[in-house]
Motif scaffolding. Structure first.
Motif, PDB file in Angstrom:
ATOM      1  N   GLU A 226      39.438  37.396  33.170  1.00 18.65           N
ATOM      2  CA  GLU A 226      40.821  38.012  33.257  1.00 18.65           C
ATOM      3  C   GLU A 226      40.743  39.742  32.885  1.00 18.65           C
ATOM      4  OE1 GLU A 226      43.636  37.070  34.226  1.00 18.65           O
ATOM      5  OE2 GLU A 226      42.712  34.895  34.811  1.00 18.65           O
ATOM      6  N   ARG A 227      39.461  40.041  32.087  1.00 17.91           N
ATOM      7  CA  ARG A 227      39.688  41.609  32.073  1.00 17.91           C
ATOM      8  C   ARG A 227      39.054  42.280  33.130  1.00 17.91           C
ATOM      9  NH1 ARG A 227      36.577  42.831  26.482  1.00 17.91           N
ATOM     10  NH2 ARG A 227      37.156  45.028  27.120  1.00 17.91           N
ATOM     11  N   CYS A 228      38.860  41.937  34.373  1.00 17.61           N
ATOM     12  CA  CYS A 228      38.595  42.390  35.554  1.00 17.61           C
ATOM     13  C   CYS A 228      39.717  42.760  36.347  1.00 17.61           C
ATOM     14  CB  CYS A 228      37.713  41.783  36.142  1.00 17.61           C
ATOM     15  SG  CYS A 228      35.797  41.670  35.643  1.00 17.61           S
ATOM     16  N   GLN A 229      39.555  43.478  37.246  1.00 24.27           N
ATOM     17  CA  GLN A 229      40.783  43.666  38.106  1.00 24.27           C
ATOM     18  C   GLN A 229      40.965  42.596  39.290  1.00 24.27           C
ATOM     19  OE1 GLN A 229      38.931  47.641  38.973  1.00 24.27           O
ATOM     20  NE2 GLN A 229      40.840  48.645  38.688  1.00 24.27           N
ATOM     21  N   CYS A 230      39.668  42.250  39.734  1.00 22.48           N
ATOM     22  CA  CYS A 230      39.964  40.789  40.547  1.00 22.48           C
ATOM     23  C   CYS A 230      39.025  39.717  40.107  1.00 22.48           C
ATOM     24  CB  CYS A 230      39.336  41.327  42.082  1.00 22.48           C
ATOM     25  SG  CYS A 230      39.385  40.365  43.315  1.00 22.48           S
ATOM     26  N   VAL A 231      39.739  38.592  40.230  1.00 20.47           N
ATOM     27  CA  VAL A 231      38.763  37.206  40.243  1.00 20.47           C
ATOM     28  C   VAL A 231      38.536  36.336  41.211  1.00 20.47           C
ATOM     29  CG1 VAL A 231      38.844  35.237  38.609  1.00 20.47           C
ATOM     30  CG2 VAL A 231      39.877  37.486  37.625  1.00 20.47           C
ATOM     31  N   VAL A 232      37.375  36.233  41.306  1.00 23.24           N
ATOM     32  CA  VAL A 232      37.113  35.400  42.851  1.00 23.24           C
ATOM     33  C   VAL A 232      36.388  33.952  42.150  1.00 23.24           C
ATOM     34  CG1 VAL A 232      35.398  35.047  44.670  1.00 23.24           C
ATOM     35  CG2 VAL A 232      36.574  37.483  44.197  1.00 23.24           C
ATOM     36  N   GLU A 233      37.086  32.978  42.585  1.00 22.93           N
ATOM     37  CA  GLU A 233      36.565  31.645  42.083  1.00 22.93           C
ATOM     38  C   GLU A 233      35.811  31.185  42.953  1.00 22.93           C
ATOM     39  OE1 GLU A 233      38.128  27.912  39.553  1.00 22.93           O
ATOM     40  OE2 GLU A 233      39.405  29.302  39.935  1.00 22.93           O
ATOM     41  N   MET A 234      34.469  30.285  42.478  1.00 23.75           N
ATOM     42  CA  MET A 234      33.788  29.639  43.488  1.00 23.75           C
ATOM     43  C   MET A 234      33.766  27.971  43.090  1.00 23.75           C
ATOM     44  SD  MET A 234      30.547  32.131  44.248  1.00 23.75           S
ATOM     45  CE  MET A 234      29.844  30.955  45.673  1.00 23.75           C
ATOM     46  N   SER A 235      33.358  27.326  44.045  1.00 23.34           N
ATOM     47  CA  SER A 235      32.980  25.866  44.039  1.00 23.34           C
ATOM     48  C   SER A 235      32.241  25.450  44.900  1.00 23.34           C
ATOM     49  CB  SER A 235      34.547  25.315  43.601  1.00 23.34           C
ATOM     50  OG  SER A 235      34.324  23.807  43.415  1.00 23.34           O
ATOM     51  N   ASP A 236      30.964  25.043  44.578  1.00 19.53           N
ATOM     52  CA  ASP A 236      30.365  24.354  45.874  1.00 19.53           C
ATOM     53  C   ASP A 236      29.941  25.078  46.772  1.00 19.53           C
ATOM     54  OD1 ASP A 236      28.958  22.244  47.053  1.00 19.53           O
ATOM     55  OD2 ASP A 236      30.502  21.593  48.130  1.00 19.53           O
ATOM     56  N   GLY A 237      29.552  26.442  46.187  1.00 18.95           N
ATOM     57  CA  GLY A 237      28.926  27.458  47.425  1.00 18.95           C
ATOM     58  C   GLY A 237      30.163  27.951  48.208  1.00 18.95           C
ATOM     59  N   ARG A 238      31.459  27.701  47.934  1.00 17.94           N
ATOM     60  CA  ARG A 238      32.448  28.469  48.443  1.00 17.94           C
ATOM     61  C   ARG A 238      33.270  29.180  47.839  1.00 17.94           C
ATOM     62  NH1 ARG A 238      31.902  23.621  51.509  1.00 17.94           N
ATOM     63  NH2 ARG A 238      31.344  23.687  53.677  1.00 17.94           N
ATOM     64  N   ILE A 239      34.293  30.287  48.239  1.00 16.95           N
ATOM     65  CA  ILE A 239      35.027  31.047  47.582  1.00 16.95           C
ATOM     66  C   ILE A 239      36.344  30.207  47.549  1.00 16.95           C
ATOM     67  CG2 ILE A 239      36.584  33.048  47.436  1.00 16.95           C
ATOM     68  CD1 ILE A 239      34.093  34.688  48.062  1.00 16.95           C
ATOM     69  N   VAL A 240      36.925  29.705  46.449  1.00 26.24           N
ATOM     70  CA  VAL A 240      38.149  29.017  46.699  1.00 26.24           C
ATOM     71  C   VAL A 240      39.653  29.670  46.532  1.00 26.24           C
ATOM     72  CG1 VAL A 240      36.896  26.675  46.337  1.00 26.24           C
ATOM     73  CG2 VAL A 240      37.856  27.812  44.333  1.00 26.24           C
ATOM     74  N   SER A 241      39.292  30.710  45.641  1.00 27.80           N
ATOM     75  CA  SER A 241      40.561  31.592  45.265  1.00 27.80           C
ATOM     76  C   SER A 241      40.165  32.936  44.975  1.00 27.80           C
ATOM     77  CB  SER A 241      41.292  30.944  44.324  1.00 27.80           C
ATOM     78  OG  SER A 241      40.384  31.273  42.854  1.00 27.80           O
ATOM     79  N   GLU A 242      41.034  34.016  45.394  1.00 34.79           N
ATOM     80  CA  GLU A 242      40.620  35.445  45.116  1.00 34.79           C
ATOM     81  C   GLU A 242      41.857  35.839  44.730  1.00 34.79           C
ATOM     82  OE1 GLU A 242      39.429  39.013  48.000  1.00 34.79           O
ATOM     83  OE2 GLU A 242      38.465  37.121  48.287  1.00 34.79           O
ATOM     84  N   ARG A 243      42.043  36.527  43.573  1.00 37.55           N
ATOM     85  CA  ARG A 243      43.126  37.069  43.022  1.00 37.55           C
ATOM     86  C   ARG A 243      43.238  38.381  42.282  1.00 37.55           C
ATOM     87  NH1 ARG A 243      43.865  35.601  37.804  1.00 37.55           N
ATOM     88  NH2 ARG A 243      42.609  33.733  37.279  1.00 37.55           N
ATOM     89  N   ARG A 244      44.136  39.106  42.099  1.00 36.41           N
ATOM     90  CA  ARG A 244      44.262  40.148  41.212  1.00 36.41           C
ATOM     91  C   ARG A 244      44.611  39.630  39.698  1.00 36.41           C
ATOM     92  NH1 ARG A 244      42.161  44.951  42.387  1.00 36.41           N
ATOM     93  NH2 ARG A 244      41.699  44.777  44.149  1.00 36.41           N
ATOM     94  N   ALA A 245      43.881  39.993  38.533  1.00 33.95           N
ATOM     95  CA  ALA A 245      44.140  39.695  37.417  1.00 33.95           C
ATOM     96  C   ALA A 245      45.754  40.098  37.020  1.00 33.95           C
ATOM     97  CB  ALA A 245      43.215  40.008  36.234  1.00 33.95           C
ATOM     98  N   GLU A 246      46.417  39.323  36.207  1.00 41.79           N
ATOM     99  CA  GLU A 246      47.821  39.786  36.056  1.00 41.79           C
ATOM    100  C   GLU A 246      47.700  41.024  35.088  1.00 41.79           C
ATOM    101  OE1 GLU A 246      50.146  36.562  34.491  1.00 41.79           O
ATOM    102  OE2 GLU A 246      49.849  35.367  36.404  1.00 41.79           O
ATOM    103  N   ALA A 247      46.985  41.114  34.252  1.00 47.46           N
ATOM    104  CA  ALA A 247      46.939  42.243  33.213  1.00 47.46           C
ATOM    105  C   ALA A 247      45.244  42.555  32.857  1.00 47.46           C
ATOM    106  CB  ALA A 247      47.915  42.027  31.850  1.00 47.46           C
ATOM    107  N   ALA A 248      44.576  43.232  33.697  1.00 47.53           N
ATOM    108  CA  ALA A 248      43.334  43.571  33.352  1.00 47.53           C
ATOM    109  C   ALA A 248      43.074  44.387  32.098  1.00 47.53           C
ATOM    110  CB  ALA A 248      42.752  43.965  34.522  1.00 47.53           C
ATOM    111  N   ALA A 249      42.715  43.706  30.957  1.00 46.58           N
ATOM    112  CA  ALA A 249      42.610  44.227  29.650  1.00 46.58           C
ATOM    113  C   ALA A 249      41.329  44.730  29.529  1.00 46.58           C
ATOM    114  CB  ALA A 249      42.864  43.389  28.650  1.00 46.58           C
ATOM    115  N   VAL A 250      40.916  45.871  30.251  1.00 43.46           N
ATOM    116  CA  VAL A 250      39.765  46.599  29.918  1.00 43.46           C
ATOM    117  C   VAL A 250      39.739  47.607  29.235  1.00 43.46           C
ATOM    118  CG1 VAL A 250      39.305  46.249  32.535  1.00 43.46           C
ATOM    119  CG2 VAL A 250      40.209  48.260  31.937  1.00 43.46           C
TER     120      VAL A 250
END
Length: 238
Positions: A214-238
């Protein structure tokens, strides 16, 4: 993730990337058609459980592993067209990597661990630059200490300094706090984002920790060798 016409702003572009390991008769599919664009200067987390393929994806995107299919372009260079020597040259100075295991040379001091790779790549000011990076990560008083004389957190700080010292355009970090306790891991994470901002580098973090992602600007979630979601973090606390 990015509109057409923004190709000049893309640090990494993956298209239909596959990775199969094992034998030809019994292949094991690790990555199963990855499409991903990462913008220059962006911080992105690849999130997923153990075995989801996230570390394999980092290995392919960083040029440590060759894709079995599809295309990977890094900084506009098509990795698939390069031989091993060309690939090594394409990575050198452009790509920095921080791993869960620190991979410091035990017979070299902290300063030498950072400076020698710089020197081998032809940097004239290798030791001065290495010292500056170690000071920046809070280890100016540990320059002459060997890895065995440093704590886990200090060794990871050396590893971060070593990765950042060549001033790479892209910084990869694979579970960078995996071998550290929670408090030390938090300080190392803060340092990683700080050096990412200071260098203006693209940062890609492999993690199974949603809070870190969640600290990153974009979060890509993987499962079983595939990208299952890609989203902007709501509040990237960098």
């Amino acid at each position: 993730m990015h509109a057409p016409g923004q190709a000049d702003h893309i640090a990494i572009r993956a298209r239909d990337v596959t990775l199969s390991l094992g034998t030809r008769d019994a292949p094991v599919e690790i990555l199963k058609g990855i499409d991903l664009d990462i913008a220059r200067g962006e911080s992105i987390a690849i999130l997923g459980a153990s075995g989801s393929g996230k570390s394999s994806l980092m290995a392919v995107l960083s040029g440590l592993e060759r894709a079995s299919g599809g295309s990977v372009q890094v900084g506009g260079v098509d990795y698939g067209t390069l031989n091993e020597d060309e690939l090594a040259r394409a990575r050198r100075g452009h790509v920095g990597i921080v791993l869960q295991a620190f991979h410091l040379l035990p017979t070299m001091t902290a300063l030498e661990n950072v400076a020698v790779p710089l020197e081998l790549s032809g940097a004239a000011d290798a030791f001065a630059r290495a010292e500056a990076e170690l000071v920046a990560v809070g280890l100016g008083h540990r320059l002459d200490h060997y890895p065995a004389q440093l704590s886990g957190g200090e060794q990871q700080r050396v590893a971060i300094a070593r990765a950042v010292a060549p001033r790479p355009e892209i910084l990869f970090a694979d579970e960078p706090t995996g071998n550290l306790d929670a408090s030390t891991g938090a300080s190392v994470t803060d340092l990683l984002f700080e050096r990412h901002r200071a260098a203006g580098a693209t940062l890609l973090i492999i993690t199974h920790d949603p809070a870190l992602a969640e600290r990153c600007q974009c979060v890509v979630e993987m499962s079983d060798g595939r990208i299952v979601s890609e989203r902007r973090a709501e509040a990237a606390a960098v």
